[in-house]
Design an enzyme around this catalytic site. Sequence first.
Site, PDB file in Angstrom:
ATOM      1  N   LYS A 250      19.427 -18.000 -10.081  1.00  0.00           N
ATOM      2  CA  LYS A 250      19.668 -16.553  -9.943  1.00  0.00           C
ATOM      3  C   LYS A 250      20.898 -16.148 -10.730  1.00  0.00           C
ATOM      4  O   LYS A 250      20.892 -15.168 -11.460  1.00  0.00           O
ATOM      5  CB  LYS A 250      19.888 -16.156  -8.469  1.00  0.00           C
ATOM      6  CG  LYS A 250      18.690 -16.016  -7.572  1.00  0.00           C
ATOM      7  CD  LYS A 250      17.682 -14.980  -7.940  1.00  0.00           C
ATOM      8  CE  LYS A 250      16.722 -15.437  -8.989  1.00  0.00           C
ATOM      9  NZ  LYS A 250      15.519 -16.117  -8.663  1.00  0.00           N
TER      10      LYS A 250
ATOM     11  N   HIS B 298      28.019 -39.207  -9.302  1.00  0.00           N
ATOM     12  CA  HIS B 298      27.337 -40.055 -10.283  1.00  0.00           C
ATOM     13  C   HIS B 298      27.408 -39.454 -11.684  1.00  0.00           C
ATOM     14  O   HIS B 298      26.585 -39.764 -12.534  1.00  0.00           O
ATOM     15  CB  HIS B 298      25.885 -40.292  -9.856  1.00  0.00           C
ATOM     16  CG  HIS B 298      25.787 -41.032  -8.560  1.00  0.00           C
ATOM     17  ND1 HIS B 298      26.044 -42.381  -8.450  1.00  0.00           N
ATOM     18  CD2 HIS B 298      25.521 -40.603  -7.296  1.00  0.00           C
ATOM     19  CE1 HIS B 298      25.917 -42.758  -7.185  1.00  0.00           C
ATOM     20  NE2 HIS B 298      25.606 -41.689  -6.466  1.00  0.00           N
TER      21      HIS B 298
ATOM     22  N   ARG C 159       4.650   0.245  -7.127  1.00  0.00           N
ATOM     23  CA  ARG C 159       4.630  -0.755  -6.066  1.00  0.00           C
ATOM     24  C   ARG C 159       3.498  -1.762  -6.252  1.00  0.00           C
ATOM     25  O   ARG C 159       3.467  -2.788  -5.592  1.00  0.00           O
ATOM     26  CB  ARG C 159       4.404  -0.073  -4.709  1.00  0.00           C
ATOM     27  CG  ARG C 159       5.593   0.703  -4.270  1.00  0.00           C
ATOM     28  CD  ARG C 159       5.268   1.529  -3.055  1.00  0.00           C
ATOM     29  NE  ARG C 159       6.492   2.047  -2.509  1.00  0.00           N
ATOM     30  CZ  ARG C 159       7.177   1.481  -1.531  1.00  0.00           C
ATOM     31  NH1 ARG C 159       6.738   0.397  -0.957  1.00  0.00           N
ATOM     32  NH2 ARG C 159       8.298   2.004  -1.106  1.00  0.00           N
TER      33      ARG C 159
ATOM     34  N   CYS D  80       0.828  -1.213   0.000  1.00  0.00           N
ATOM     35  CA  CYS D  80       0.000   0.000   0.000  1.00  0.00           C
ATOM     36  C   CYS D  80       0.865   1.268   0.000  1.00  0.00           C
ATOM     37  O   CYS D  80       2.014   1.248   0.419  1.00  0.00           O
ATOM     38  CB  CYS D  80      -0.875   0.012   1.235  1.00  0.00           C
ATOM     39  SG  CYS D  80      -1.821  -1.483   1.431  1.00  0.00           S
TER      40      CYS D  80
ATOM     41  N   LYS E  68       8.945 -10.826 -16.820  1.00  0.00           N
ATOM     42  CA  LYS E  68       8.555 -10.994 -15.422  1.00  0.00           C
ATOM     43  C   LYS E  68       7.434 -12.013 -15.283  1.00  0.00           C
ATOM     44  O   LYS E  68       7.382 -12.765 -14.330  1.00  0.00           O
ATOM     45  CB  LYS E  68       8.154  -9.633 -14.842  1.00  0.00           C
ATOM     46  CG  LYS E  68       7.833  -9.645 -13.353  1.00  0.00           C
ATOM     47  CD  LYS E  68       9.071  -9.921 -12.519  1.00  0.00           C
ATOM     48  CE  LYS E  68       8.749 -10.158 -11.060  1.00  0.00           C
ATOM     49  NZ  LYS E  68       9.817 -10.902 -10.368  1.00  0.00           N
TER      50      LYS E  68
ATOM     51  N   GLU F 258      20.360 -16.374 -14.583  1.00  0.00           N
ATOM     52  CA  GLU F 258      19.401 -15.382 -15.104  1.00  0.00           C
ATOM     53  C   GLU F 258      20.043 -14.018 -15.325  1.00  0.00           C
ATOM     54  O   GLU F 258      19.724 -13.346 -16.292  1.00  0.00           O
ATOM     55  CB  GLU F 258      18.248 -15.183 -14.103  1.00  0.00           C
ATOM     56  CG  GLU F 258      17.194 -16.249 -14.139  1.00  0.00           C
ATOM     57  CD  GLU F 258      16.019 -15.893 -13.238  1.00  0.00           C
ATOM     58  OE1 GLU F 258      16.232 -15.761 -12.013  1.00  0.00           O
ATOM     59  OE2 GLU F 258      14.904 -15.751 -13.748  1.00  0.00           O
TER      60      GLU F 258
ATOM     61  N   GLU G 173      18.019 -22.765  -6.662  1.00  0.00           N
ATOM     62  CA  GLU G 173      17.640 -21.354  -6.732  1.00  0.00           C
ATOM     63  C   GLU G 173      18.881 -20.464  -6.905  1.00  0.00           C
ATOM     64  O   GLU G 173      18.860 -19.501  -7.674  1.00  0.00           O
ATOM     65  CB  GLU G 173      16.836 -20.974  -5.480  1.00  0.00           C
ATOM     66  CG  GLU G 173      16.423 -19.520  -5.358  1.00  0.00           C
ATOM     67  CD  GLU G 173      15.587 -18.989  -6.519  1.00  0.00           C
ATOM     68  OE1 GLU G 173      15.148 -19.777  -7.360  1.00  0.00           O
ATOM     69  OE2 GLU G 173      15.412 -17.754  -6.585  1.00  0.00           O
TER      70      GLU G 173
ATOM     71  N   TRP H  50      -3.136  -2.625  -1.487  1.00  0.00           N
ATOM     72  CA  TRP H  50      -2.792  -3.978  -1.921  1.00  0.00           C
ATOM     73  C   TRP H  50      -3.480  -4.884  -0.908  1.00  0.00           C
ATOM     74  O   TRP H  50      -3.075  -4.929   0.260  1.00  0.00           O
ATOM     75  CB  TRP H  50      -1.278  -4.157  -1.897  1.00  0.00           C
ATOM     76  CG  TRP H  50      -0.789  -5.480  -2.368  1.00  0.00           C
ATOM     77  CD1 TRP H  50      -0.790  -6.642  -1.664  1.00  0.00           C
ATOM     78  CD2 TRP H  50      -0.216  -5.788  -3.629  1.00  0.00           C
ATOM     79  NE1 TRP H  50      -0.252  -7.647  -2.421  1.00  0.00           N
ATOM     80  CE2 TRP H  50       0.110  -7.160  -3.626  1.00  0.00           C
ATOM     81  CE3 TRP H  50       0.059  -5.024  -4.779  1.00  0.00           C
ATOM     82  CZ2 TRP H  50       0.697  -7.785  -4.723  1.00  0.00           C
ATOM     83  CZ3 TRP H  50       0.647  -5.665  -5.852  1.00  0.00           C
ATOM     84  CH2 TRP H  50       0.956  -7.027  -5.818  1.00  0.00           C
TER      85      TRP H  50
ATOM     86  N   ASN I 143      -1.526   1.999   6.299  1.00  0.00           N
ATOM     87  CA  ASN I 143      -0.700   0.886   5.798  1.00  0.00           C
ATOM     88  C   ASN I 143      -0.322   0.026   6.991  1.00  0.00           C
ATOM     89  O   ASN I 143      -0.099   0.547   8.083  1.00  0.00           O
ATOM     90  CB  ASN I 143       0.613   1.397   5.184  1.00  0.00           C
ATOM     91  CG  ASN I 143       0.406   1.997   3.818  1.00  0.00           C
ATOM     92  OD1 ASN I 143      -0.693   1.956   3.275  1.00  0.00           O
ATOM     93  ND2 ASN I 143       1.459   2.561   3.267  1.00  0.00           N
ATOM     94  N   GLY I 144      -0.168  -1.288   6.755  1.00  0.00           N
ATOM     95  CA  GLY I 144       0.212  -2.174   7.857  1.00  0.00           C
ATOM     96  C   GLY I 144      -0.952  -3.074   8.208  1.00  0.00           C
ATOM     97  O   GLY I 144      -1.911  -3.204   7.437  1.00  0.00           O
TER      98      GLY I 144
HETATM   99  O1  M6R Z   1       5.024 -15.676 -11.482  1.00  0.00           O
HETATM  100  P1  M6R Z   1       5.520 -17.076 -11.238  1.00  0.00           P
HETATM  101  O2  M6R Z   1       6.051 -17.278  -9.861  1.00  0.00           O
HETATM  102  O3  M6R Z   1       4.510 -18.118 -11.595  1.00  0.00           O
HETATM  103  O4  M6R Z   1       6.739 -17.240 -12.254  1.00  0.00           O
HETATM  104  C1  M6R Z   1       7.420 -18.425 -12.379  1.00  0.00           C
HETATM  105  C2  M6R Z   1       8.738 -18.238 -13.088  1.00  0.00           C
HETATM  106  O5  M6R Z   1       8.538 -17.724 -14.355  1.00  0.00           O
HETATM  107  C3  M6R Z   1       9.661 -17.289 -12.309  1.00  0.00           C
HETATM  108  O6  M6R Z   1       9.867 -17.750 -10.996  1.00  0.00           O
HETATM  109  C4  M6R Z   1      11.014 -17.153 -13.013  1.00  0.00           C
HETATM  110  O7  M6R Z   1      11.722 -18.350 -12.937  1.00  0.00           O
HETATM  111  C5  M6R Z   1      11.811 -15.994 -12.403  1.00  0.00           C
HETATM  112  N1  M6R Z   1      12.447 -15.247 -13.438  1.00  0.00           N
HETATM  113  C6  M6R Z   1      12.825 -16.435 -11.426  1.00  0.00           C
HETATM  114  O8  M6R Z   1      13.690 -15.446 -11.009  1.00  0.00           O
END
Ligand code: M6R
Length: 620
Positions: A500, A519, A27, A2, A615, A503, A496, A75, A99-100
């Site tokens: 990161k 293996h 936001r 928010c 995104k 990407e 993960e 939000w 907010n909060g």
């Molecule tokens: O919006 P979602 O969480 O469903 O998206 C899934 C993936 O596309 C998302 O996590 C993607 O792997 C990101 N770029 C990771 O950083």
Amino acid sequence: MCGIVGYIGNQPAVVRLFNGLRELEYRGYDSAGLAVLQPDGLRCFKTVGKLDNLATKLGDYESSGPVTAIGHTRWATHGKPTEANAHPHGLTHSQVVHNGIIENYVALREAVETPFLSQTDSEVIVHLFERHLAAQAESTPNQRVESSSATDDPAIDPALAAFRATLDTLHGAYAILLISETAPGRIFFARKGSPLQLGFAEDGCHFASSDAPLVGVCSQTLYLEDGHWGVATPEGLTLFGADGSPAVLAPKPLPASSLAARKEGYRYFMEKEIYEQPRVLADILTGRLSKQAVLLDELDADWLRPIASVTLCACGTSYHAALTGSYLLERLARVPARVEIASEFRYREPVLDPNGLFVVISQSGETADTLEAIKLAKAQGLSTLALCNVDNSSIVREAERTLLLRAGIEKGVASTKAFSAQVLTLWLLALYWGQERAVLSGERHARELSALRAVLNVMQVQPRVHERLHRLSKRYLHGHGFFFIGRDLFYPLALEGALKLKEISYLHAEGYPAGEMKHGPIALADAELFTIALMARSTLYEKVKSNVEELSARDATIIAITTEYFELADDIIQIRSYGHPMLEFFEMLVVVQLLAMEIAIRLGNDVDMPRNLAKSVTVE
Ligand code: M6R
């Protein structure tokens, strides 16, 4: 999450508040509203959806002359995104934006005993204020506070006393602005746990919940501190600390551009989002931890009781959260759990347990494969639950129940705070379910609760660690690849960490279970293979150590993330020791996020908008 704006002065207020809300738009929000107080009365405008909808509703309405006004973008957390639930909330004489989360709002609503117009926790603030004000009026009849004659002593000023009495009853986190016909030309404000600041300009006094709306409007700002409350006029403010004694704040200069202001001093949104994780986790836990239990109002025992197994389904980072969740659900709730990559799940004619729960995890709520997966599970008659960051998204609309992630909008394409929000929410879910099924010993349950309470501290970025990662990053810009290795919960974390890095740095990285290296992948080991070893003291430490020794013997370069000295490591990133796997998980998470970011920045990449990525992936 928010956003809040406010203005007191003699200039047109609507354009000022509206511009401020536009600056907060990045936001994310689901509804917005304004309340404008003029000598001829108090008017309120609210709409669901984009600010353009609010603009349409306002038409050509604008204030003229002296005005006191507040605005908000919401939000949803308590109650759906509807017009009634949008802020400001008000009664005949007063309006509030908040907010909060007011944790004790249910008890306060019952105590107030008047009809409520919304389902929000926030509305109770304005009811309490008016009740206290009425009580003050009864004790001092005929007293109306005019701005010119206003006194700023709560002992004498009934409106300020009513505001103070209201704050005294609230538990939780808040940034509040309140205006009242009984006190024109004044904004009552308070901050506890949610940001709020103000600035003075020639045209009057301006409030906002972050820098962006104030940039270009005021040259300096006062950042309120936790516990601060008081009242502002166009000319000045009266500020108190939590104990009611007068407080003083030094003005701080504002950033030069609103883009810089949105980044709040960080180089990239991704960096800001990494740093704001403790705040996100605090929002997630608010109202969900009592002394003895996890509380999840969105679920209930009757709904969970018939469920015999759980399937977690997602893509990308959300899939890594799902994998982490499967360990937690089996361990803490003793429910059989399996995990599915949504794009694979759809086409392999899966056989599902009709008594199973199908959990989808998505930051955006719009990922096409995940959306289709939940439709498929629904069609087979499974109960469905979405863990999602965007209310009213397609996935939320599809799911029977939802746990909103409360992470706020995530700008960086590489997901950071949404992942920590997903994992924490899954941890809460596992513990809640374990409670309902009574499968945990009292001692184990208490240990989990105390770890949950410690998690905010753990996610706080330590400047020492960030600086070390910044320095180390220059040694790892070449080579023929990275292996992130870990076991148990630290295997999904390895996945993960690798995702990161690839990407945003475009370097090749893989996450692997440490015990699997021998293996096959160990064939790649040489000095140019960088191994990031997640060596959690709490979890299979000696086993991981042996796996790392095997790699080191083949000359791999080892970067160990661990609590103690490890003689075979070429570089050590030392983390604090907690003895609880999830606390080590969250601390290591910050390390792998920052490491990826520092390497990518050194390579000159735009970490917020990496090449080839979007995104939200709304296509198959
Ligand atoms: O919006 P979602 O969480 O469903 O998206 C899934 C993936 O596309 C998302 O996590 C993607 O792997 C990101 N770029 C990771 O950083």
